[in-house]
Design a protein around this motif. Sequence first.
Motif, PDB file in Angstrom:
ATOM      1  N   PRO A 169      35.492 -29.827 -12.896  1.00  0.00           N
ATOM      2  CA  PRO A 169      36.080 -30.842 -13.775  1.00  0.00           C
ATOM      3  C   PRO A 169      37.599 -30.860 -13.706  1.00  0.00           C
ATOM      4  O   PRO A 169      38.235 -29.826 -13.415  1.00  0.00           O
ATOM      5  N   ASP A 170      38.195 -32.028 -13.949  1.00  0.00           N
ATOM      6  CA  ASP A 170      39.642 -32.065 -14.124  1.00  0.00           C
ATOM      7  C   ASP A 170      40.008 -32.163 -15.600  1.00  0.00           C
ATOM      8  O   ASP A 170      41.187 -32.176 -15.947  1.00  0.00           O
ATOM      9  N   LEU A 171      38.973 -32.220 -16.473  1.00  0.00           N
ATOM     10  CA  LEU A 171      39.192 -32.125 -17.919  1.00  0.00           C
ATOM     11  C   LEU A 171      37.905 -31.650 -18.591  1.00  0.00           C
ATOM     12  O   LEU A 171      36.815 -32.120 -18.261  1.00  0.00           O
ATOM     13  N   ILE A 172      38.048 -30.719 -19.529  1.00  0.00           N
ATOM     14  CA  ILE A 172      36.954 -30.304 -20.403  1.00  0.00           C
ATOM     15  C   ILE A 172      37.339 -30.707 -21.823  1.00  0.00           C
ATOM     16  O   ILE A 172      38.468 -30.454 -22.265  1.00  0.00           O
ATOM     17  N   ILE A 173      36.414 -31.342 -22.524  1.00  0.00           N
ATOM     18  CA  ILE A 173      36.633 -31.656 -23.941  1.00  0.00           C
ATOM     19  C   ILE A 173      35.704 -30.758 -24.743  1.00  0.00           C
ATOM     20  O   ILE A 173      34.482 -30.842 -24.621  1.00  0.00           O
ATOM     21  N   ALA A 174      36.301 -29.868 -25.524  1.00  0.00           N
ATOM     22  CA  ALA A 174      35.537 -28.889 -26.297  1.00  0.00           C
ATOM     23  C   ALA A 174      35.592 -29.248 -27.780  1.00  0.00           C
ATOM     24  O   ALA A 174      36.476 -29.983 -28.226  1.00  0.00           O
ATOM     25  N   GLU A 175      34.638 -28.697 -28.554  1.00  0.00           N
ATOM     26  CA  GLU A 175      34.637 -28.900 -29.996  1.00  0.00           C
ATOM     27  C   GLU A 175      34.585 -27.558 -30.710  1.00  0.00           C
ATOM     28  O   GLU A 175      34.455 -26.506 -30.080  1.00  0.00           O
ATOM     29  N   SER A 176      34.697 -27.589 -32.029  1.00  0.00           N
ATOM     30  CA  SER A 176      34.956 -26.376 -32.804  1.00  0.00           C
ATOM     31  C   SER A 176      33.935 -25.264 -32.608  1.00  0.00           C
ATOM     32  O   SER A 176      34.271 -24.086 -32.677  1.00  0.00           O
ATOM     33  N   ARG A 177      32.675 -25.620 -32.348  1.00  0.00           N
ATOM     34  CA  ARG A 177      31.645 -24.590 -32.223  1.00  0.00           C
ATOM     35  C   ARG A 177      31.862 -23.695 -31.002  1.00  0.00           C
ATOM     36  O   ARG A 177      31.315 -22.600 -30.940  1.00  0.00           O
ATOM     37  N   VAL A 178      32.617 -24.170 -30.010  1.00  0.00           N
ATOM     38  CA  VAL A 178      32.886 -23.340 -28.823  1.00  0.00           C
ATOM     39  C   VAL A 178      34.332 -22.842 -28.805  1.00  0.00           C
ATOM     40  O   VAL A 178      34.810 -22.330 -27.793  1.00  0.00           O
ATOM     41  N   TYR A 192      39.058 -31.220 -32.672  1.00  0.00           N
ATOM     42  CA  TYR A 192      38.875 -30.410 -33.881  1.00  0.00           C
ATOM     43  C   TYR A 192      39.229 -31.222 -35.115  1.00  0.00           C
ATOM     44  O   TYR A 192      40.195 -31.999 -35.105  1.00  0.00           O
ATOM     45  N   ILE A 193      38.459 -31.043 -36.195  1.00  0.00           N
ATOM     46  CA  ILE A 193      38.716 -31.728 -37.460  1.00  0.00           C
ATOM     47  C   ILE A 193      38.816 -30.683 -38.561  1.00  0.00           C
ATOM     48  O   ILE A 193      37.866 -29.929 -38.802  1.00  0.00           O
ATOM     49  N   GLU A 194      39.954 -30.635 -39.223  1.00  0.00           N
ATOM     50  CA  GLU A 194      40.185 -29.665 -40.296  1.00  0.00           C
ATOM     51  C   GLU A 194      39.474 -30.113 -41.569  1.00  0.00           C
ATOM     52  O   GLU A 194      39.443 -31.302 -41.891  1.00  0.00           O
ATOM     53  N   ASN A 195      38.886 -29.158 -42.277  1.00  0.00           N
ATOM     54  CA  ASN A 195      38.285 -29.478 -43.568  1.00  0.00           C
ATOM     55  C   ASN A 195      39.339 -30.108 -44.472  1.00  0.00           C
ATOM     56  O   ASN A 195      40.464 -29.616 -44.572  1.00  0.00           O
ATOM     57  N   GLY A 196      38.985 -31.198 -45.135  1.00  0.00           N
ATOM     58  CA  GLY A 196      39.902 -31.847 -46.051  1.00  0.00           C
ATOM     59  C   GLY A 196      40.706 -32.984 -45.455  1.00  0.00           C
ATOM     60  O   GLY A 196      41.417 -33.683 -46.166  1.00  0.00           O
ATOM     61  N   GLN A 197      40.609 -33.174 -44.133  1.00  0.00           N
ATOM     62  CA  GLN A 197      41.379 -34.272 -43.518  1.00  0.00           C
ATOM     63  C   GLN A 197      40.584 -34.938 -42.386  1.00  0.00           C
ATOM     64  O   GLN A 197      41.062 -35.113 -41.278  1.00  0.00           O
ATOM     65  N   TYR A 198      39.375 -35.335 -42.751  1.00  0.00           N
ATOM     66  CA  TYR A 198      38.455 -35.906 -41.757  1.00  0.00           C
ATOM     67  C   TYR A 198      39.045 -37.104 -41.023  1.00  0.00           C
ATOM     68  O   TYR A 198      39.138 -37.108 -39.794  1.00  0.00           O
ATOM     69  N   TRP A 199      39.425 -38.128 -41.750  1.00  0.00           N
ATOM     70  CA  TRP A 199      39.837 -39.364 -41.086  1.00  0.00           C
ATOM     71  C   TRP A 199      41.181 -39.203 -40.388  1.00  0.00           C
ATOM     72  O   TRP A 199      41.409 -39.743 -39.310  1.00  0.00           O
ATOM     73  N   GLN A 200      42.069 -38.437 -40.966  1.00  0.00           N
ATOM     74  CA  GLN A 200      43.368 -38.183 -40.342  1.00  0.00           C
ATOM     75  C   GLN A 200      43.192 -37.515 -38.976  1.00  0.00           C
ATOM     76  O   GLN A 200      43.764 -37.953 -37.967  1.00  0.00           O
ATOM     77  N   ASP A 201      42.409 -36.443 -38.933  1.00  0.00           N
ATOM     78  CA  ASP A 201      42.223 -35.718 -37.673  1.00  0.00           C
ATOM     79  C   ASP A 201      41.362 -36.500 -36.688  1.00  0.00           C
ATOM     80  O   ASP A 201      41.584 -36.441 -35.476  1.00  0.00           O
ATOM     81  N   THR A 202      40.364 -37.225 -37.210  1.00  0.00           N
ATOM     82  CA  THR A 202      39.514 -38.024 -36.338  1.00  0.00           C
ATOM     83  C   THR A 202      40.341 -39.076 -35.612  1.00  0.00           C
ATOM     84  O   THR A 202      40.240 -39.240 -34.390  1.00  0.00           O
ATOM     85  N   GLN A 203      41.178 -39.782 -36.352  1.00  0.00           N
ATOM     86  CA  GLN A 203      42.039 -40.793 -35.727  1.00  0.00           C
ATOM     87  C   GLN A 203      42.929 -40.182 -34.652  1.00  0.00           C
ATOM     88  O   GLN A 203      43.098 -40.757 -33.569  1.00  0.00           O
ATOM     89  N   GLN A 204      43.517 -39.019 -34.967  1.00  0.00           N
ATOM     90  CA  GLN A 204      44.427 -38.401 -34.000  1.00  0.00           C
ATOM     91  C   GLN A 204      43.695 -37.996 -32.724  1.00  0.00           C
ATOM     92  O   GLN A 204      44.213 -38.173 -31.618  1.00  0.00           O
ATOM     93  N   ASN A 205      42.488 -37.458 -32.866  1.00  0.00           N
ATOM     94  CA  ASN A 205      41.696 -37.127 -31.684  1.00  0.00           C
ATOM     95  C   ASN A 205      41.391 -38.373 -30.857  1.00  0.00           C
ATOM     96  O   ASN A 205      41.479 -38.357 -29.628  1.00  0.00           O
ATOM     97  N   LYS A 245      49.219 -33.240 -27.893  1.00  0.00           N
ATOM     98  CA  LYS A 245      49.050 -32.005 -28.654  1.00  0.00           C
ATOM     99  C   LYS A 245      47.660 -32.003 -29.271  1.00  0.00           C
ATOM    100  O   LYS A 245      47.159 -33.053 -29.691  1.00  0.00           O
ATOM    101  N   HIS A 246      47.044 -30.834 -29.312  1.00  0.00           N
ATOM    102  CA  HIS A 246      45.731 -30.706 -29.940  1.00  0.00           C
ATOM    103  C   HIS A 246      45.668 -29.376 -30.674  1.00  0.00           C
ATOM    104  O   HIS A 246      46.667 -28.656 -30.751  1.00  0.00           O
ATOM    105  N   HIS A 247      44.517 -29.074 -31.234  1.00  0.00           N
ATOM    106  CA  HIS A 247      44.393 -27.926 -32.134  1.00  0.00           C
ATOM    107  C   HIS A 247      44.741 -26.602 -31.466  1.00  0.00           C
ATOM    108  O   HIS A 247      45.184 -25.661 -32.146  1.00  0.00           O
ATOM    109  N   MET A 248      44.563 -26.504 -30.164  1.00  0.00           N
ATOM    110  CA  MET A 248      44.818 -25.248 -29.465  1.00  0.00           C
ATOM    111  C   MET A 248      46.126 -25.258 -28.679  1.00  0.00           C
ATOM    112  O   MET A 248      46.383 -24.336 -27.901  1.00  0.00           O
TER     113      MET A 248
END
Length: 310
Positions: free
Chosen positions: A106-115, A132-145, A34-37
């Motif tokens: 590609p068989d996978l694209i890794i996108a980030e918030s700016r796109v 994607y990293i939500e404001n206020g939860q940097y390390w939590q979201d970073t680890q999950q990614n 699961k991811h942000h989208m």
Amino acid sequence: MFRKNKFKAFIAAWSFAWLLTAASTVFAAPVTVKHHMGEMTLAETPKRVVVLGHASLDLLDKLGIEPVGVVKTLLPDYLKKYQDEKYTAAGSNLEPDFEAIYMLKPDLIIAESRVMPVYDKLAAIAPTYMFYIENGQYWQDTQQNWLNLGKIFNKNEVIKPLIADLDKQIATVHAKAEKTGQSALTVMNNGSNLASFGADSRFSHIYHEFGLKPSVARNIKAKAGKHGNLISFEYIADAQPDVLFVLDREQAIGRSTGRAQTLFSNPLVASTPAYKNKRLIFINSAAWYLTAGGVTATRIMLDDVSQALN
């Protein structure tokens, strides 16, 4: 005869084991993350990967994953090797080159918030993971990614020690910050314009994970803006921060170098405890602004904050 039969048995056993290994590699069970989208399922480990952001590229670099396409603009020094012509330019941090990406198959694209606004167009080309990293939860979201991409590339044996090591470093910095009780003001300058970022902003980890206390002015109000709260040097003088972190956005996006040091050399900044105690820290603009969420970037952030606690 006994030796011959024993040898045949060994060969048969070895062949069976090799077939099992090959089968597990080629016909591995589908992986779902699961991811942000949303949610994505991949039938096998991706081999042709396009990376549209420097944070995820920083991670893949540590995993030894070779992408076929990358964003080559504004690469930090520690990712300069991806300027090599063997990596196809896939657009900028804001504008993917859809034609180039499509041609890479590609068989996978890794996108980030700016796109994120063009996520659907990317997903129409190939399965697209949103880092994607939500404001206020940097390390939590970073680890999950990191864990998600570790699962996708079958690299969790690399990811888990990385997380454990950084967990220890973060805990050490946090404990030290709590002990000192220092307050910090985080400011980004864009030319002569200033914006502050508090405890639930894009730089929330300074306060949540790294343990510093937010510093705010008592007599001067900040004005809400698109990128942080708009402030003045009078605001900084009124806030009297123990630590002043400055991110030079112009440097991050390649428009200038060193202007921030000149801009912050003024009597109002000089009146603060941060300046007097040599805790005016010009943080690494590439790591904090462009590569946040990467492994090297997170280590650089810890180093920048550690300067204020020494």
